[in-house]
Design a protein around this motif. Structure first.
Motif, PDB file in Angstrom:
ATOM      1  N   GLU A 293       0.011   3.977  -2.975  1.00 47.24           N
ATOM      2  CA  GLU A 293       1.467   3.916  -2.981  1.00 47.24           C
ATOM      3  C   GLU A 293       1.992   2.548  -2.549  1.00 47.24           C
ATOM      4  OE1 GLU A 293       2.516   7.048  -0.359  1.00 47.24           O
ATOM      5  OE2 GLU A 293       2.011   8.665  -1.775  1.00 47.24           O
ATOM      6  N   HIS A 294       1.115   1.561  -2.455  1.00 48.71           N
ATOM      7  CA  HIS A 294       1.553   0.217  -2.065  1.00 48.71           C
ATOM      8  C   HIS A 294       2.506  -0.330  -3.120  1.00 48.71           C
ATOM      9  CE1 HIS A 294       1.380  -3.471   0.142  1.00 48.71           C
ATOM     10  NE2 HIS A 294       0.829  -4.158  -0.852  1.00 48.71           N
ATOM     11  N   ASP A 361      -1.499   6.138   1.171  1.00 47.31           N
ATOM     12  CA  ASP A 361      -0.810   5.089   1.923  1.00 47.31           C
ATOM     13  C   ASP A 361      -1.757   4.197   2.712  1.00 47.31           C
ATOM     14  OD1 ASP A 361      -1.623   6.906   3.839  1.00 47.31           O
ATOM     15  OD2 ASP A 361       0.213   6.746   5.018  1.00 47.31           O
ATOM     16  N   THR A 362      -3.066   4.293   2.486  1.00 43.46           N
ATOM     17  CA  THR A 362      -4.020   3.528   3.295  1.00 43.46           C
ATOM     18  C   THR A 362      -3.810   2.028   3.162  1.00 43.46           C
ATOM     19  OG1 THR A 362      -5.700   5.267   3.161  1.00 43.46           O
ATOM     20  CG2 THR A 362      -6.458   3.055   3.708  1.00 43.46           C
ATOM     21  N   ALA A 364      -1.125   0.357   2.152  1.00 48.28           N
ATOM     22  CA  ALA A 364       0.176  -0.037   2.712  1.00 48.28           C
ATOM     23  C   ALA A 364       0.122  -0.089   4.242  1.00 48.28           C
ATOM     24  CB  ALA A 364       1.260   0.931   2.248  1.00 48.28           C
ATOM     25  N   GLN A 365      -0.561   0.863   4.853  1.00 49.73           N
ATOM     26  CA  GLN A 365      -0.689   0.863   6.306  1.00 49.73           C
ATOM     27  C   GLN A 365      -1.611  -0.251   6.782  1.00 49.73           C
ATOM     28  OE1 GLN A 365       0.857   2.696   8.576  1.00 49.73           O
ATOM     29  NE2 GLN A 365       1.983   3.997   7.129  1.00 49.73           N
ATOM     30  N   LEU A 366      -2.681  -0.479   6.055  1.00 47.45           N
ATOM     31  CA  LEU A 366      -3.713  -1.424   6.489  1.00 47.45           C
ATOM     32  C   LEU A 366      -3.187  -2.846   6.567  1.00 47.45           C
ATOM     33  CD1 LEU A 366      -6.742  -1.634   7.222  1.00 47.45           C
ATOM     34  CD2 LEU A 366      -7.200  -2.020   4.786  1.00 47.45           C
ATOM     35  N   VAL A 367      -2.282  -3.246   5.684  1.00 48.00           N
ATOM     36  CA  VAL A 367      -1.847  -4.649   5.638  1.00 48.00           C
ATOM     37  C   VAL A 367      -0.711  -4.944   6.609  1.00 48.00           C
ATOM     38  CG1 VAL A 367      -2.579  -4.856   3.242  1.00 48.00           C
ATOM     39  CG2 VAL A 367      -0.200  -4.226   3.746  1.00 48.00           C
ATOM     40  N   GLN A 368      -0.124  -3.922   7.251  1.00 47.49           N
ATOM     41  CA  GLN A 368       1.047  -4.176   8.094  1.00 47.49           C
ATOM     42  C   GLN A 368       0.773  -5.125   9.267  1.00 47.49           C
ATOM     43  OE1 GLN A 368       4.118  -3.434   7.087  1.00 47.49           O
ATOM     44  NE2 GLN A 368       2.942  -2.716   5.288  1.00 47.49           N
ATOM     45  N   PRO A 369      -0.353  -5.029   9.976  1.00 44.58           N
ATOM     46  CA  PRO A 369      -0.569  -5.993  11.064  1.00 44.58           C
ATOM     47  C   PRO A 369      -0.608  -7.445  10.613  1.00 44.58           C
ATOM     48  CG  PRO A 369      -2.044  -4.106  11.298  1.00 44.58           C
ATOM     49  CD  PRO A 369      -1.397  -3.987   9.956  1.00 44.58           C
ATOM     50  N   LEU A 370      -0.776  -7.691   9.307  1.00 38.45           N
ATOM     51  CA  LEU A 370      -0.825  -9.065   8.811  1.00 38.45           C
ATOM     52  C   LEU A 370       0.546  -9.730   8.818  1.00 38.45           C
ATOM     53  CD1 LEU A 370      -3.322  -8.643   5.841  1.00 38.45           C
ATOM     54  CD2 LEU A 370      -3.788  -9.610   8.093  1.00 38.45           C
ATOM     55  N   LYS A 371       1.592  -8.985   9.169  1.00 42.22           N
ATOM     56  CA  LYS A 371       2.901  -9.611   9.330  1.00 42.22           C
ATOM     57  C   LYS A 371       2.883 -10.628  10.463  1.00 42.22           C
ATOM     58  CE  LYS A 371       4.718  -5.615  10.173  1.00 42.22           C
ATOM     59  NZ  LYS A 371       5.663  -4.474  10.467  1.00 42.22           N
ATOM     60  N   GLN A 462      -5.611  -0.697  12.988  1.00 38.28           N
ATOM     61  CA  GLN A 462      -4.513   0.108  12.488  1.00 38.28           C
ATOM     62  C   GLN A 462      -5.001   1.537  12.289  1.00 38.28           C
ATOM     63  OE1 GLN A 462      -1.557  -0.527  12.475  1.00 38.28           O
ATOM     64  NE2 GLN A 462      -0.379   0.082  10.694  1.00 38.28           N
ATOM     65  N   PRO A 463      -4.821   2.412  13.307  1.00 35.37           N
ATOM     66  CA  PRO A 463      -5.364   3.776  13.217  1.00 35.37           C
ATOM     67  C   PRO A 463      -4.728   4.621  12.122  1.00 35.37           C
ATOM     68  CG  PRO A 463      -4.002   3.517  15.171  1.00 35.37           C
ATOM     69  CD  PRO A 463      -4.158   2.159  14.594  1.00 35.37           C
ATOM     70  N   SER A 464      -3.531   4.255  11.685  1.00 39.88           N
ATOM     71  CA  SER A 464      -2.874   5.048  10.638  1.00 39.88           C
ATOM     72  C   SER A 464      -3.421   4.754   9.248  1.00 39.88           C
ATOM     73  CB  SER A 464      -1.366   4.794  10.658  1.00 39.88           C
ATOM     74  OG  SER A 464      -1.086   3.421  10.437  1.00 39.88           O
ATOM     75  N   ALA A 465      -4.234   3.709   9.095  1.00 41.15           N
ATOM     76  CA  ALA A 465      -4.849   3.376   7.805  1.00 41.15           C
ATOM     77  C   ALA A 465      -6.182   4.107   7.705  1.00 41.15           C
ATOM     78  CB  ALA A 465      -5.036   1.870   7.683  1.00 41.15           C
TER      79      ALA A 465
END
Length: 623
Positions: A293-294, A361-362, A364-371, A462-465
Motif C-alpha cells: 500500500e506504499h 503496509d510493511t 510504508a512503515q519500514l521507511v518512516q524512520p528514514l525521515k 520499526q516494530p510496526s513494519a
C-alpha cells in the motif's frame, strides 16, 4: 584455513562436559562424609609365627613421619593399610613408606572399610598407582590382634594385651601419638617380624585412572569455585538482561511516543530479493510485495542466484508490473544482494529473504524512520509465520523474547548490530559508504549493519513494519541455521573489534552493541549450561536442593520477561505455556550452537554457507 571433520567439534564438547561432570562427581564422592563403618572384630590368627605391626588409616602428615622415623631407628618393618584419599593428599609419604621397605595395603578409599565397595576399592588402587606406581595384593582388614588403641588409654594394659599373643598381626592406627607410644613400648618387650612384600607394578590404565582421580580430588574445590563464579556471572547476566529488557524496552516505547511525528514520507523504493532455490516460497513473497500500500513507486528486483528449481521462471510467469528478474551464476547471498543493489533504480533499498511475506503496509512503515537524515538503515519486525507445533512455538517465543526485544533495547541505546535479512531498509548512500554487502562473514546482515553504523549512520527499529518468515521445521534444519548465524556473528564481532576504540556512533556500537553481543550472545550462552549442569549435580550427586530452587527462580524471571515481550510485540500470551519447556530442551540446543560455533572458530575451521530447506508452509498459512 585448515579443515577438520565436523565430528571433532562434538567430540570436544562431549569430552569437556563428561570430564567436568566426572570431576564434580568424583570430588563429591571423595569429600562426602562416609557412613561410619564398624571395625572388624579382634581375632587371633597365626601370622608367620611372629608378631607383625599393621598401621591403619594413614598416611597422616603429622604422625606418619614420626612413626617411620621410630621404625627406622629400630630397624623394624611394618605394613601400612592406607586410605585412598589420604594417599592422594600425601603421595610423598606413600613413596617414603615403600622406600623404607615397608609393605602397603588398602584399607579403604575415604575411610577404613571402604574397600568393601568395588568402586571405592578401584579408586584406592588408582590412587596408589598414581602416587607410587604400584598396586597391592593386601586389600581390606585381615584378621588381626586388636591393640585396643581406639578404646583404651592405659598404655600398660594395651601392651600387656598384645604380649599375650605369640604370633599374629597387631592392629594399630596411624593417626595419633598413642600408636607411636605403643610401638615404642612394644618393641622394647617383644620381637617383631617383617611382613611379606605385597606390591606389584601398576599397569597403564591404573596409572591413567589414578592421575585423573587424583587431579579431581586435588582440584575439585578449585573447579567448584570456578563453577560457582561462572554460575554467579551467568545469574547476574541473566538478571541484568531481564532488567534491561523490562526497563529499556519500556523506555524505547516511551521515547517513540514522545518523538512521534505525524508527517509521513513516501520515497520510491526498490525491493531486492536474493533467491537460491526458493521455488516453494518465491511466488507468495513477490505477490506480498506487489500488493503493498506504499503510495510511491515500488520496484521489485529478484536476483536468481543460480537456482536449479525454476525460481526465476516462476517469478517471470507472474507477469507482475514493476517486477524484474536478474539471473546470475551462483555467487552466494552477498553477491546476489550486490547485484540487486546495482540493478535497482531507487535510493531507498528494502532487502528481504526469498521466504519472507510482507503485510500490505510493511514497506510504508519500514521507511518512516528514514525521515531522519541521520538514519542509514531500519530494521523491521521479523515474525515466525509457521508457529504451529512445539518447535514453531519455541522459535516464535525466541523471536519475540529474544531478537525483537533485543532490538528494542539496542534501539534505545542507539547501537542495533543487526538488521535482519528478513526485513530491512537501507539508504543507497549508506551502502555506498561501506562498499556494499561484504562476503567476509556468514552473518552478512550483522556485518553490514555494524559497517553502516561505523560509517557514521544510525540504525533504527520499526516494530510496526512486520514481516513473516518461514522458520525451520526440523531440529536438524534449525541447528544448521542457528549454527551459521552464531558463527557468522562471532566473525562479525571479531572483524569489527576496532569499534571498541573508536569515537562517535562507531564507538557507541563498539562499547554498547558489541559488548551486548559479547555478554548476552556469547558469554551468557557459554556460562548458562554450567548452571544447568550444576543443577543436575546438586540434585543427583551432591544433595544440594538449593541449586534447583535457584534455577526455578531464574526460570520464573525469564518466563515473566518473555510474557512482557509478547505483550510489547502485540502477541497473545497463549504460547507462553511452552516457555518453561523451551528452557529445558530448546535452550540446550541453542547452547550447543554457541559452544560448537566457538569450538569451530578455535579449531580454525572454514565453515561454508549452509542453506535451510524450505517447505512453503509459512506462505500457505498466511495466504
Amino acid at each position: 584455513m585448515r579443515r577438520r571433520p565436523p565430528w571433532l567439534h562434538w567430540v570436544s564438547i562431549s569430552l569437556g562436559l563428561v570430564m567436568l561432570f566426572g570431576v564434580l562427581s568424583f570430588h563429591a564422592h571423595a569429600t562426602a562424609l562416609p557412613e561410619p563403618v564398624d571395625p572388624p572384630p579382634a581375632t587371633h590368627v597365626a601370622f608367620s609365627g611372629v608378631l607383625t605391626l599393621a598401621y591403619h588409616g594413614g598416611p597422616n602428615p603429622k604422625w606418619t613421619p614420626r612413626l617411620l622415623e621410630l621404625l627406622k631407628q629400630r630397624d623394624v618393618k611394618a605394613t601400612f593399610f592406607l586410605v585412598g584419599t589420604n594417599v592422594t593428599r600425601h603421595p610423598e609419604l606413600v613413596r617414603r613408606i615403600l622406600a623404607d621397605g615397608h609393605a602397603v595395603g588398602i584399607d579403604g578409599f575415604r575411610q577404613e572399610g571402604d574397600w568393601r565397595d568395588p568402586l571405592d576399592l578401584a579408586y584406592a588402587q588408582a590412587a596408589l598407582a598414581e602416587a607410587a606406581g604400584v598396586r597391592t595384593r593386601l586389600v581390606g582388614a585381615p584378621k588381626e590382634i586388636d591393640s585396643g588403641d581406639r578404646r583404651l588409654q592405659d598404655l600398660g594394659a594395651i601392651v600387656g594385651g598384645i604380649r599375650g599373643h605369640e604370633a599374629g598381626m597387631v592392629r594399630l592406627h596411624d593417626d595419633g601419638s598413642i600408636a607411636i607410644d605403643i610401638t615404642r613400648e612394644l618393641l622394647d618387650v617383644v620381637a617383631v617380624g617383617a611382613p611379606q612384600p605385597a606390591t606389584l607394578p601398576a599397569d597403564a590404565p591404573q596409572r591413567i585412572t589414578g592421575a585423573v582421580t587424583a587431579w579431581s580430588q586435588r582440584n575439585g574445590d578449585l573447579v567448584l569455585v570456578v563453577l560457582g563464579t561462572a554460575i554467579g556471572i551467568a545469574a547476574l547476566l541473566g538478571l541484568l538482561r531481564t532488567l534491561m529488557q523490562l526497563g529499556l524496552a519500556h523506555t524505547d516505547r516511551r521515547l517513540r511516543r514522545e518523538a512521534a511525528d505525524e508527517t509521513t514520507i513516501t520515497p520510491a523504493v526498490s525491493v531486492i530479493v536474493p533467491a537460491f532455490n526458493e521455488a516453494v516460497n518465491i511466488v507468495a513473497t513477490v505477490r506480498s510485495i506487489a500488493a503493498n500500500e506504499h503510495l510511491a513507486d515500488v520496484e521489485v528486483v529478484v536476483v536468481d542466484d543460480g537456482s536449479t528449481d525454476g525460481t526465476a521462471d516462476l517469478v517471470e510467469q507472474l507477469g507482475l508490473p514493476g517486477v524484474h528478474v536478474v539471473r546470475q551464476a551462483n555467487r552466494g547471498k552477498p553477491g546476489a544482494l550486490n547485484a540487486g543493489i546495482e540493478r535497482a533504480r531507487h535510493d531507498v533499498l528494502v532487502l528481504l529473504d526469498g521466504d519472507t511475506i510482507f503485510e500490505p503496509d510493511t514497506i510504508a512503515q519500514l521507511v518512516q524512520p528514514l525521515k531522519d537524515p541521520g538514519v542509514g538503515a531500519v530494521s523491521g519486525n521479523a515474525k515466525v509465520g509457521n508457529r504451529q507445533g512445539l518447535l514453531g512455538r519455541w522459535q516464535h517465543l525466541e523471536y519475540c523474547a529474544g531478537s525483537n526485544l533485543d532490538r528494542q533495547i539496542l534501539h534505545a541505546l542507539r547501537c542495533i548490530p543487526t538488521v535482519p535479512g528478513a526485513v530491512g531498509a537501507f539508504r543507497r548512500e549508506a551502502l555506498r559508504d561501506v562498499g556494499g554487502v561484504s562476503s567476509d562473514t556468514l552473518a552478512e546482515d550483522t556485518d553490514l549493519t555494524i559497517s553502516v553504523t561505523r560509517a557514521g549512520w544510525r540504525v533504527a527499529y520499526q516494530p510496526s513494519a512486520r514481516a513473516w518468515t518461514e522458520a525451520p521445521v526440523t531440529v536438524r534444519g534449525l541447528y544448521r541455521q542457528r549454527y551459521r548465524w552464531s558463527y557468522g556473528t562471532f566473525q562479525a564481532m571479531w572483524k569489527h573489534r576496532g569499534a571498541l576504540l573508536e569515537r562517535g556512533q562507531a564507538g557507541r556500537m563498539g562499547r554498547f552493541g558489541l559488548i551486548y553481543l559479547l555478554a548476552f550472545h556469547l558469554l551468557l550462552p557459554l556460562l548458562a549450561p554450567v548452571m544447568d549442569l550444576y543443577v543436575v549435580y546438586g540434585a543427583f550427586v551432591a544433595d544440594a536442593p538449593a541449586a534447583v530452587i535457584v534455577w526455578a527462580v531464574f526460570l520464573l524471571l525469564q518466563t515473566a520477561s518473555a510474557g512482557y515481550a509478547l505483550r510489547l510485540d502485540g502477541e497473545p500470551l497463549r504460547p507462553l505455556w511452552a516457555y518453561p519447556l523451551q528452557q529445558v530442551v530448546y535452550r540446550q540446543l541453542m547452547y550447543l550452537v554457541v559452544i560448537q560455533s566457538l569450538v569451530t572458530a578455535l579449531h580454525g575451521t572454514q565453515l561454508r554457507w549452509q542453506s535451510v530447506q524450505r517447505t512453503g508452509i509459512s506462505a500457505k498459512l498466511l495466504a
